[in-house]
Write an enzyme that holds these catalytic residues in place. Structure first.
Site, PDB file in Angstrom:
ATOM      1  N   LYS A  73       0.847  -1.198   0.000  1.00 40.21           N
ATOM      2  CA  LYS A  73       0.000   0.000   0.000  1.00 40.21           C
ATOM      3  C   LYS A  73       0.878   1.242   0.000  1.00 40.21           C
ATOM      4  O   LYS A  73       1.925   1.267   0.656  1.00 40.21           O
ATOM      5  CB  LYS A  73      -0.919  -0.024   1.232  1.00 40.21           C
ATOM      6  CG  LYS A  73      -2.009   1.043   1.217  1.00 40.21           C
ATOM      7  CD  LYS A  73      -2.920   0.915   2.438  1.00 40.21           C
ATOM      8  CE  LYS A  73      -3.942   2.032   2.517  1.00 40.21           C
ATOM      9  NZ  LYS A  73      -4.796   1.918   3.721  1.00 40.21           N
ATOM     10  N   SER A 148      -9.692   2.190   3.025  1.00 40.16           N
ATOM     11  CA  SER A 148      -8.785   2.889   2.139  1.00 40.16           C
ATOM     12  C   SER A 148      -7.807   1.988   1.386  1.00 40.16           C
ATOM     13  O   SER A 148      -7.216   2.425   0.404  1.00 40.16           O
ATOM     14  CB  SER A 148      -7.985   3.906   2.943  1.00 40.16           C
ATOM     15  OG  SER A 148      -7.163   3.241   3.889  1.00 40.16           O
ATOM     16  N   SER A 172      -9.854  -0.135   7.256  1.00 40.22           N
ATOM     17  CA  SER A 172      -9.327   0.021   5.898  1.00 40.22           C
ATOM     18  C   SER A 172      -8.703  -1.219   5.265  1.00 40.22           C
ATOM     19  O   SER A 172      -8.370  -1.201   4.078  1.00 40.22           O
ATOM     20  CB  SER A 172      -8.312   1.166   5.858  1.00 40.22           C
ATOM     21  OG  SER A 172      -8.984   2.398   5.880  1.00 40.22           O
TER      22      SER A 172
END
Lengths: 476, 475
Positions: A73, A148, A172
């Site tokens: 990420k 997210s 997330s």
């Protein structure tokens, strides 16, 4: 297609030199290119990854994750590889150091394929606040991948590769995992070092693995977990082999289902599927009770206060002076204004609300009070775990919605109403896919465990995973 | 100084702690290096970095609590103080707001023979900012200082004159310096003082409007600036004028305070507990360890020196020179003539150290060799002139003192009989001059001394020779 094979099989093939790491890397990049429209990635690390794969040919296959491609990420810093946090303000930022988890991954000779798309600074639950546009859900490209960690969820769900890292501040990892039908673990707060994770809300942030199945997930947690002297909030607890309990007898487990998790806020088709899981567990000798857990409905409010307060401080460092985007300016105020204006709307909104919440007497009224209610909430969870092994329920209230739907910033927090309480209590929780909606969108189950009992969560997760897959085969 | 008003003064002091590394990272804590050499990603506030906590800082802060008689907070945390400024790399400073490590302490001073306790409200730990320099249109940032550990010591508004302020700062500096907490070099910024002052007519009146004088560069300037500020505020009050709370600085060229800014109400630092650093529990063991690590403090040293027969002036002088005082403390562990030792240390040896810009610890004079040296002086083998002649060798070479004395051939004849024989012979062959001596000619004795020295090749102990000469001449 090697990357579709079982991890143990791939490992054998590598050991037997029937395949090389470069075959896996090339396959991953070809998958990613085919799925380009998913917009899962912000930056690809192709040249370096290929080089790394070739270098590995000279090395011995020393562990089960050797040579396997992994996506990171984009809020986890990678030395020499652009790390943007999906923000204009860092869109050219090349870190000069590796996050601790990245160091650990490199030590295991895994190969970093690229940096995945996300909400700007992880602020959002649909990845639509990304400066680089939202990733799409592989099950239906009209729909969000969630957020997210939307890019990590999308690339795993699309089958591009087997491993990704996400981060979870208020759901997330688990929420996009649920929307995309993959396995995602938010470990206990302190289980994984946060050093090198660009902070959003320091007291809640946690890095975790996102994979296609429970076993792979546990393998990746084995790599990244453990005390780090660079992160004072990381735990000195011993790290067990997280795969150890997978496939062992469940025994007579006790499971709690909070009534709130099965209330009207959850769509009926999701509830039905969760009920089927409850039946399955009962059939296998588990005790499943529906119970009331206090404060669950307050979690989102607490989250907003704590997360935004901390975020307003954490994001203050982006001032254009030392790194990142810097606006040409005539004086210091102009520099601050010009530079920080490029934050996206959601980030600005959270910085402003957070600053307000910490201002003057507000800190007492809001932030400190929220911290104290959070402690009460932890105790409340603790009471449940005095009597139960697990808390389960749906991960999300609905399945993934359309990319052009629900733009109301306040309502978007409601996507995370079932995952946020876990962050408040600092507990570990796993999403596993348990089925599909009529719309053919994935539905996820959330398994919450007591602090530092990730191995036990994996045990139940893999049990359900196995039961469901054999049932799937029966259906065929 | 004449004023019709009673001043109320409070002082805040920032002191840089003498640790090896910075407070929240492993960068070296150093001064005078090339700009930005002593920094890393943590000091620069890079995205993703986290603070660690240097345990040495806690130890030194605990020492400070102990020497300043503070109550120690057993469970404390750090807070973030949020404000934007280029010298503040994270745009928040990690400090302590709600749980300062020390509270309710005091420092005792003596004003005109009367003892007074200057009360300390609180003492907290924080990180220093980076150093900014402005040249023309440009500003330059040096992050070497960013993250250097500081303690901030805040007094109650209980100081009632510039003199008290000065005495407090001198005492504070001496205590912190002697406890090895800080270098306390105001000129290098390792100790910085801000003073708050207000005036009122009577003790029963409420406090007047206060002005803060920021970042004063020396203790004498604290004294001067407070005097100037009393004159300035008195004049305004006499004229019936009011003024706003304000921040001023002392301009040593103007020899007066200058307005920096009028205080805006409600400076909002949005304090909240630092989530990256868990609560710190101060155990009994940590406090005991800090107590054990405090070297002997000045008051105690003075008492000790006086009890060992040193003069008041030598005792005070030794304490003013920390390395000499430490060395002397070592010397006190062996049996020797301490009075002579202190004279030599503060005399010829200090002269040598100043000339060569060395510390006593840079010399070869171990405590054992010093003891040997003092013994030769004590038994009059060495005269003070001899000592000057051999001192460089004594301090620079690692040779037994006895060998140096022999080698230089300045071994004094201290054998009473041998010397008496030489002297008798000289008198016998110079009876004319003996007569002159007895008649009271002063040059006669000089002649005899010259002869004695000639005969003994300068090795006679002069005092002894003189005594014997006079004895023999008067027979």
């Amino acid at each position: 297609m090697y990357l579709d094979k079982d991890i143990k099989e791939i490992n054998e093939l590598l050991k037997a030199k029937k395949i090389k790491p470069i075959d896996l890397v090339e396959e991953a990049f070809s998958n990613i290119e085919n799925n380009e429209e998913l917009n899962s990635y912000i930056t690809l690390n192709k040249e370096e990854a290929l080089k790394c794969a070739l270098e590995l040919e000279a090395k011995e296959v020393d562990n089960i994750l050797f040579g396997l491609p992994i996506a990171i990420k984009d809020n986890i810093v990678t030395k020499g590889l652009k790390t943007t946090c999906a923000s204009h303000i860092l869109d050219n930022f090349i870190p000069i150091y590796d996050a601790t988890v990245v160091e650990k991954i490199r030590k295991k000779n895994m190969i970093i394929i690229g940096k995945t798309n996300m909400d700007e600074f992880a602020m959002g639950s649909s990845s639509r606040t990304s400066y680089f546009g939202a990733p799409k859900n592989p099950w239906n490209k009209e729909k969000i991948a969630g957020g997210s960690s939307g890019g990590s969820a999308a690339t795993i769900a699309a089958g591009d590769l087997k491993f990704a890292l996400g981060t979870d501040t208020g759901g997330s990892i688990r929420q996009p995992a649920s929307y995309c039908g993959i396995v995602g673990m938010k470990p206990t707060y302190g289980r994984v070092s946060r050093y090198g994770l660009v902070a959003f809300a320091s007291s809640l942030d946690q890095i975790g693995p996102m994979t296609r199945n429970v076993y792979d997930n546990a393998l990746l947690l084995n790599v990244i977990a453990g005390y780090d002297d660079k992160d004072l909030t990381s735990s000195k607890r011993e790290v067990p082999d997280f795969t150890a309990l997978i496939g062992t007898q469940l025994g007579k487990i006790k499971v709690a289902v909070p009534n709130y998790f099965m209330s009207d806020i959850v769509s009926s088709e999701i509830k039905e599927q969760v009920e089927e899981i409850i039946d399955l567990l009962r059939k296998n000798g588990a005790v499943v009770d529906f119970i009331d857990v206090k404060y669950l409905d307050k979690a989102v409010t607490l989250y907003q206060i704590i997360a935004m307060g901390e975020a307003s401080s954490n994001l203050a460092r982006f001032d254009g002076i030392r790194y990142g985007y810097s606006k040409e300016a005539k004086d210091i105020n102009d520099l601050y204004y010009g530079t920080r204006s490029v934050f996206g709307d959601e980030v600005k909104r959270r910085i402003m609300i957070g600053s307000y919440l910490l201002s003057g007497d507000n800190a007492k009224v809001y932030y400190n009070k929220a911290l104290s209610i959070r402690d009460d909430m932890k105790k409340e969870f603790q009471k449940v775990f005095d009597n139960y092994d697990y808390i389960i329920g749906p991960t999300t209230t609905t399945t993934a919605y359309n990319l052009d739907e629900k733009d109301d910033p306040l309502k978007s927090f409601m996507d995370d109403v079932l995952v946020i309480p876990v962050n408040m209590a600092g507990l570990p929780a796993l999403n596993i896919p348990i089925g599909f909606s009529k719309e053919k969108m994935p539905i996820g189950l959330q398994i919450i465990g007591n602090a530092f009992e990730e191995a036990k969560i994996y045990q139940l997760g893999s049990f359900i995973e196995k039961e469901l897959s054999s049932r799937g085969e029966d259906d065929d | 100084m004449m004023t019709n008003y009673i001043p109320t003064i409070g002082i805040e002091v920032h002191v840089e702690l003498k640790t090896k590394t910075k407070i929240f990272s492993n960068s070296i804590n150093g001064y005078g290096q090339m700009a930005n050499c002593l920094t890393n990603v943590v000091d620069l506030g890079y995205p993703g970095t986290l603070p660690t906590l240097n345990e040495e800082v806690i130890n030194l802060a605990l020492r400070a609590c102990l020497v300043l008689n503070c109550k120690i907070r057993r469970e404390m945390h750090f807070d973030r103080k949020n404000y934007f400024y280029p010298d503040n790399p994270k745009n928040y400073q990690i400090t302590q707001s709600r749980t300062p490590i020390g509270t309710d302490g005091y420092v005792e001073i003596e004003v005109d023979g009367v003892k007074k306790k200057i009360e300390i409200l609180e003492m907290h730990i924080e990180e220093d900012t980076c150093k900014s320099t402005h040249r023309g249109e440009k500003s330059y940032l040096d992050f070497n200082r960013a993250g250097v550990p500081l303690i901030e010591i805040v007094t109650k508004p209980c100081i009632s004159s510039p003199l008290e302020a000065k005495l407090y700062l001198e005492k504070l500096k001496e205590l912190l310096f002697y406890s090895d907490i800080s270098d306390c070099k105001m000129e290098e910024g390792s100790m910085r003082a801000d003073a708050n002052i207000s005036l009122r007519k009577k003790k029963s009146d409420p406090f007047g409007t206060k002005c803060e004088i920021k970042n004063i560069g020396s203790i004498s300037n604290v004294y001067l600036s407070l005097e100037k500020e009393i004159i300035r505020q008195s004049k305004l009050l006499d004229e019936g004028k009011t003024f706003k709370e304000q921040t001023r600085r002392f301009d040593s060229k103007l020899n007066d305070t200058v307005l920096m800014r009028v205080k805006e109400t409600g400076n909002d630092y949005r304090y909240f507990p630092e989530p990256d650093i868990p609560f710190v529990c101060i155990s009994d063991e940590m406090i005991e360890e800090a107590r054990q690590s405090i070297p002997m403090l000045p008051d105690e040293r003075k008492k000790l020196y006086l009890s060992k027969g040193l003069s008041e002036i030598n005792a005070t002088k030794l304490i003013q020179n920390r390395p000499l005082s430490d060395y002397f403390n070592e010397l006190l562990k062996v049996d020797t003539n301490y009075k002579v030792a202190s004279n030599i240390l503060l005399g010829d040896i200090s002269f040598y150290l100043n000339r060569t810009e060395k510390s006593i610890y840079d010399t070869t004079l171990t405590v054992e060799r010093f003891k040997e040296l003092i013994a030769f002086i004590d038994d009059k083998t060495l005269t003070s002139k001899n000592l000057k002649d051999i001192l460089d060798k004594v301090l620079e070479e690692d040779v037994a003192i006895a060998d140096i004395i022999k080698e230089l051939g300045i071994e004094n004849i201290t054998d009473d009989e041998a010397l008496r024989k030489v002297i008798k012979d000289i008198i016998a062959s110079n009876l004319e001059i003996k007569k002159e001596y007895l008649e009271g000619h002063s040059r006669a004795i000089k002649f005899f001394m010259g002869q004695v020295m000639k005969q003994t090749q300068g090795k006679a102990n002069p005092k002894m020779a003189m005594d014997i000469l006079e004895e023999e001449l008067n027979k």
